[in-house]
Design a protein around this motif. Structure first.
Motif, PDB file in Angstrom:
ATOM      1  N   ASP A   6       0.833  -1.209   0.000  1.00  0.00           N
ATOM      2  CA  ASP A   6       0.000   0.000   0.000  1.00  0.00           C
ATOM      3  C   ASP A   6       0.861   1.250   0.000  1.00  0.00           C
ATOM      4  O   ASP A   6       0.541   2.240  -0.692  1.00  0.00           O
ATOM      5  CB  ASP A   6      -0.907  -0.010   1.232  1.00  0.00           C
ATOM      6  CG  ASP A   6      -1.913  -1.153   1.155  1.00  0.00           C
ATOM      7  OD1 ASP A   6      -2.119  -1.670   0.032  1.00  0.00           O
ATOM      8  OD2 ASP A   6      -2.486  -1.522   2.212  1.00  0.00           O
ATOM      9  N   GLU A  24     -17.114   9.211 -10.489  1.00  0.00           N
ATOM     10  CA  GLU A  24     -16.688   7.920  -9.926  1.00  0.00           C
ATOM     11  C   GLU A  24     -15.534   7.368 -10.749  1.00  0.00           C
ATOM     12  O   GLU A  24     -15.608   7.283 -11.973  1.00  0.00           O
ATOM     13  CB  GLU A  24     -17.863   6.935  -9.935  1.00  0.00           C
ATOM     14  CG  GLU A  24     -17.535   5.602  -9.289  1.00  0.00           C
ATOM     15  CD  GLU A  24     -18.734   4.671  -9.289  1.00  0.00           C
ATOM     16  OE1 GLU A  24     -18.557   3.499  -8.868  1.00  0.00           O
ATOM     17  OE2 GLU A  24     -19.821   5.107  -9.700  1.00  0.00           O
ATOM     18  N   SER A  45      -3.805  -3.071  -4.837  1.00  0.00           N
ATOM     19  CA  SER A  45      -3.927  -2.214  -3.651  1.00  0.00           C
ATOM     20  C   SER A  45      -4.414  -0.827  -4.019  1.00  0.00           C
ATOM     21  O   SER A  45      -5.215  -0.213  -3.301  1.00  0.00           O
ATOM     22  CB  SER A  45      -2.580  -2.129  -2.942  1.00  0.00           C
ATOM     23  OG  SER A  45      -2.162  -3.414  -2.499  1.00  0.00           O
ATOM     24  N   ARG A  48      -8.181  -1.011  -4.725  1.00  0.00           N
ATOM     25  CA  ARG A  48      -8.943  -1.161  -3.498  1.00  0.00           C
ATOM     26  C   ARG A  48      -8.993   0.148  -2.696  1.00  0.00           C
ATOM     27  O   ARG A  48      -9.975   0.431  -2.006  1.00  0.00           O
ATOM     28  CB  ARG A  48      -8.334  -2.262  -2.632  1.00  0.00           C
ATOM     29  CG  ARG A  48      -8.559  -3.668  -3.166  1.00  0.00           C
ATOM     30  CD  ARG A  48      -7.842  -4.691  -2.302  1.00  0.00           C
ATOM     31  NE  ARG A  48      -8.077  -6.036  -2.763  1.00  0.00           N
ATOM     32  CZ  ARG A  48      -9.094  -6.799  -2.362  1.00  0.00           C
ATOM     33  NH1 ARG A  48      -9.957  -6.314  -1.485  1.00  0.00           N
ATOM     34  NH2 ARG A  48      -9.252  -8.014  -2.839  1.00  0.00           N
ATOM     35  N   ALA A  49      -7.912   0.934  -2.792  1.00  0.00           N
ATOM     36  CA  ALA A  49      -7.864   2.182  -2.021  1.00  0.00           C
ATOM     37  C   ALA A  49      -8.748   3.268  -2.594  1.00  0.00           C
ATOM     38  O   ALA A  49      -9.251   4.116  -1.852  1.00  0.00           O
ATOM     39  CB  ALA A  49      -6.418   2.673  -1.939  1.00  0.00           C
ATOM     40  N   HIS A  50      -8.984   3.280  -3.896  1.00  0.00           N
ATOM     41  CA  HIS A  50      -9.725   4.368  -4.534  1.00  0.00           C
ATOM     42  C   HIS A  50     -11.111   3.982  -5.015  1.00  0.00           C
ATOM     43  O   HIS A  50     -11.933   4.876  -5.294  1.00  0.00           O
ATOM     44  CB  HIS A  50      -8.914   4.910  -5.725  1.00  0.00           C
ATOM     45  CG  HIS A  50      -7.656   5.600  -5.333  1.00  0.00           C
ATOM     46  ND1 HIS A  50      -6.476   4.929  -5.058  1.00  0.00           N
ATOM     47  CD2 HIS A  50      -7.387   6.930  -5.129  1.00  0.00           C
ATOM     48  CE1 HIS A  50      -5.533   5.805  -4.735  1.00  0.00           C
ATOM     49  NE2 HIS A  50      -6.056   7.032  -4.767  1.00  0.00           N
ATOM     50  N   ILE A  51     -11.373   2.700  -5.129  1.00  0.00           N
ATOM     51  CA  ILE A  51     -12.692   2.267  -5.614  1.00  0.00           C
ATOM     52  C   ILE A  51     -13.325   1.390  -4.537  1.00  0.00           C
ATOM     53  O   ILE A  51     -12.778   0.340  -4.183  1.00  0.00           O
ATOM     54  CB  ILE A  51     -12.581   1.497  -6.942  1.00  0.00           C
ATOM     55  CG1 ILE A  51     -11.950   2.398  -8.015  1.00  0.00           C
ATOM     56  CG2 ILE A  51     -13.940   0.986  -7.387  1.00  0.00           C
ATOM     57  CD1 ILE A  51     -11.757   1.716  -9.347  1.00  0.00           C
ATOM     58  N   LYS A  52     -14.447   1.821  -3.994  1.00  0.00           N
ATOM     59  CA  LYS A  52     -15.159   1.086  -2.981  1.00  0.00           C
ATOM     60  C   LYS A  52     -16.457   0.511  -3.581  1.00  0.00           C
ATOM     61  O   LYS A  52     -17.172   1.243  -4.282  1.00  0.00           O
ATOM     62  CB  LYS A  52     -15.513   1.985  -1.785  1.00  0.00           C
ATOM     63  CG  LYS A  52     -14.300   2.660  -1.156  1.00  0.00           C
ATOM     64  CD  LYS A  52     -13.367   1.638  -0.537  1.00  0.00           C
ATOM     65  CE  LYS A  52     -12.192   2.341   0.146  1.00  0.00           C
ATOM     66  NZ  LYS A  52     -11.251   1.377   0.750  1.00  0.00           N
ATOM     67  N   PRO A  53     -16.770  -0.782  -3.304  1.00  0.00           N
ATOM     68  CA  PRO A  53     -18.039  -1.339  -3.825  1.00  0.00           C
ATOM     69  C   PRO A  53     -19.237  -0.689  -3.158  1.00  0.00           C
ATOM     70  O   PRO A  53     -19.217  -0.400  -1.957  1.00  0.00           O
ATOM     71  CB  PRO A  53     -17.934  -2.832  -3.479  1.00  0.00           C
ATOM     72  CG  PRO A  53     -16.987  -2.893  -2.328  1.00  0.00           C
ATOM     73  CD  PRO A  53     -16.002  -1.774  -2.535  1.00  0.00           C
ATOM     74  N   LYS A  54     -20.247  -0.433  -3.921  1.00  0.00           N
ATOM     75  CA  LYS A  54     -21.458   0.205  -3.426  1.00  0.00           C
ATOM     76  C   LYS A  54     -22.655  -0.733  -3.609  1.00  0.00           C
ATOM     77  O   LYS A  54     -22.628  -1.645  -4.408  1.00  0.00           O
ATOM     78  CB  LYS A  54     -21.712   1.521  -4.182  1.00  0.00           C
ATOM     79  CG  LYS A  54     -20.606   2.550  -3.985  1.00  0.00           C
ATOM     80  CD  LYS A  54     -20.931   3.817  -4.745  1.00  0.00           C
ATOM     81  CE  LYS A  54     -19.826   4.867  -4.563  1.00  0.00           C
ATOM     82  NZ  LYS A  54     -20.131   6.110  -5.321  1.00  0.00           N
ATOM     83  N   GLU A  55     -23.668  -0.495  -2.864  1.00  0.00           N
ATOM     84  CA  GLU A  55     -24.895  -1.289  -2.950  1.00  0.00           C
ATOM     85  C   GLU A  55     -25.607  -1.006  -4.270  1.00  0.00           C
ATOM     86  O   GLU A  55     -25.697   0.152  -4.694  1.00  0.00           O
ATOM     87  CB  GLU A  55     -25.814  -0.950  -1.784  1.00  0.00           C
ATOM     88  CG  GLU A  55     -27.071  -1.801  -1.753  1.00  0.00           C
ATOM     89  CD  GLU A  55     -27.960  -1.419  -0.590  1.00  0.00           C
ATOM     90  OE1 GLU A  55     -29.046  -2.015  -0.469  1.00  0.00           O
ATOM     91  OE2 GLU A  55     -27.565  -0.526   0.205  1.00  0.00           O
TER      92      GLU A  55
END
Length: 336
Positions: A6, A24, A45, A48-55
């Motif tokens: 990271d 986005e 890494s 994962r740090a910049h893109i978060k899964p959303k509902e």
């Protein structure tokens, strides 16, 4: 290692002066900020740090893309499959489901042919008959000796004086039932050898039916003897003949028992077994003729009466028995 990765990814992003965007981010945009020598772990890494899964929010609007005159389409939330997707031509076959057995492994061998010696039920019946006969014979041998002596040498008065206890009467009834079972087995072996080996029901049921037929044969004969003798003869003579009738019927099974054992376990030819059974039946018919003549027709000049009596109560029921057995056999066998 994850912390080092990271830090390396963040360092790479800082070195490239990561821009601030209002929309986005997409994975390709994040990967473009990294140096060209970034490892796959560093790329993962950074993503994962910049893109978060959303509902995921599914649309609640009705589907307007169906054809005019047709029903609206199925909602994307409905995951039920139509019936023709769930069932097919092979749906009930074992190889359609991977959790079930898909058949035997290797090449099937030749099936073991059926043998009477390998039949556990028939073996148990014969063993039971042998043990019970041996036990009862050891306890009633004196009674049997008196019956056999009275059959050939006893006078009319002495025969009527022979009293039977409850155990002796039950023993004679058991012997008659054993005779029915042994005759049923002999006839079953006969049709398996000369007629057919395939039937519409199980072989144990066939043996039970034949046993019932033979039991009905002896019962009908006893009733016929009782009715006829009650009309023409005295009660004393009727009792005398019924004692002889039970003794002869039970002794017939005892004589048949060795032949059935030889047929089942020592491969006795069926032709020899049939001859043996016919000889046994003939001998006991002659003994019945002799006993009825000595009891009912001991006077001279009654030759015609004894022959009519014997034919009506011995030969006619025997012929009727053969016809009933043949009819049952034709109805139970499978005609190809």
């Amino acid at each position: 290692m994850p912390q080092q990765t990271d830090s390396i990814a963040e360092a790479g992003l800082q070195s490239q002066h990561t821009p601030h965007t209002s929309h986005e981010l997409q994975p390709w945009e994040v990967l473009r900020w990294l140096p060209k020598n970034a490892t796959p772990a560093q790329q993962d890494s950074a993503i994962r740090a910049h893109i978060k899964p959303k509902e995921i929010h599914w649309s609640e609007r009705p589907d307007t893309l169906h054809l005019p005159g047709q029903e609206p389409g199925v909602s994307l939330k409905d995951f039920s499959l139509p019936q023709y997707y769930k069932e097919s031509f092979f749906s009930k076959q074992p190889w359609f489901h991977p959790e079930l057995s898909g058949g035997r492994q290797g090449v099937a061998g030749d099936p073991i042919p059926y043998t009477i010696a390998g039949d556990n039920l028939i073996t148990s019946l014969l063993l039971f008959c042998f043990i019970l006969t041996a036990l009862t014979f050891s306890r009633t041998r004196r009674f049997l000796a008196r019956q056999a002596k009275a059959l050939f040498y006893g006078s009319e008065n002495r025969m009527s004086e022979i009293t039977e206890t409850g155990n002796e009467l039950r023993f004679q009834i058991f012997m008659v039932l054993q005779t029915c079972l042994l005759f049923a087995l002999v006839y079953f072996f006969y049709i398996r050898t000369y007629v057919t080996t395939t039937f519409t029901i199980e072989q144990y049921q066939i043996i039970g039916i034949f046993t019932g037929v033979f039991a009905a044969y002896y019962l009908v004969k006893a009733l016929a003897y009782a009715c006829v003798d009650w009309v023409f003869f005295t009660r004393k003579k009727n009792e005398q003949w019924m004692k002889s009738y039970l003794f002869l019927a039970g002794s017939e099974g005892v004589v048949l028992f060795p032949m059935v054992l030889l047929l089942a376990y020592f491969n006795l030819p069926m032709q020899a077994a049939v001859i043996y059974a016919l000889v046994v039946v003939g001998i006991f018919k002659i003994l019945s003729f002799y006993r009825t003549n000595s009891i009912f027709f001991n006077k001279k000049g009654a030759i015609v009466q004894i022959f009519l009596y014997f034919c009506a109560l011995e030969l006619m029921p025997l012929m009727a028995l053969w016809g009933v057995l043949t009819t049952i056999e034709n109805n139970l066998k499978i005609n190809f």
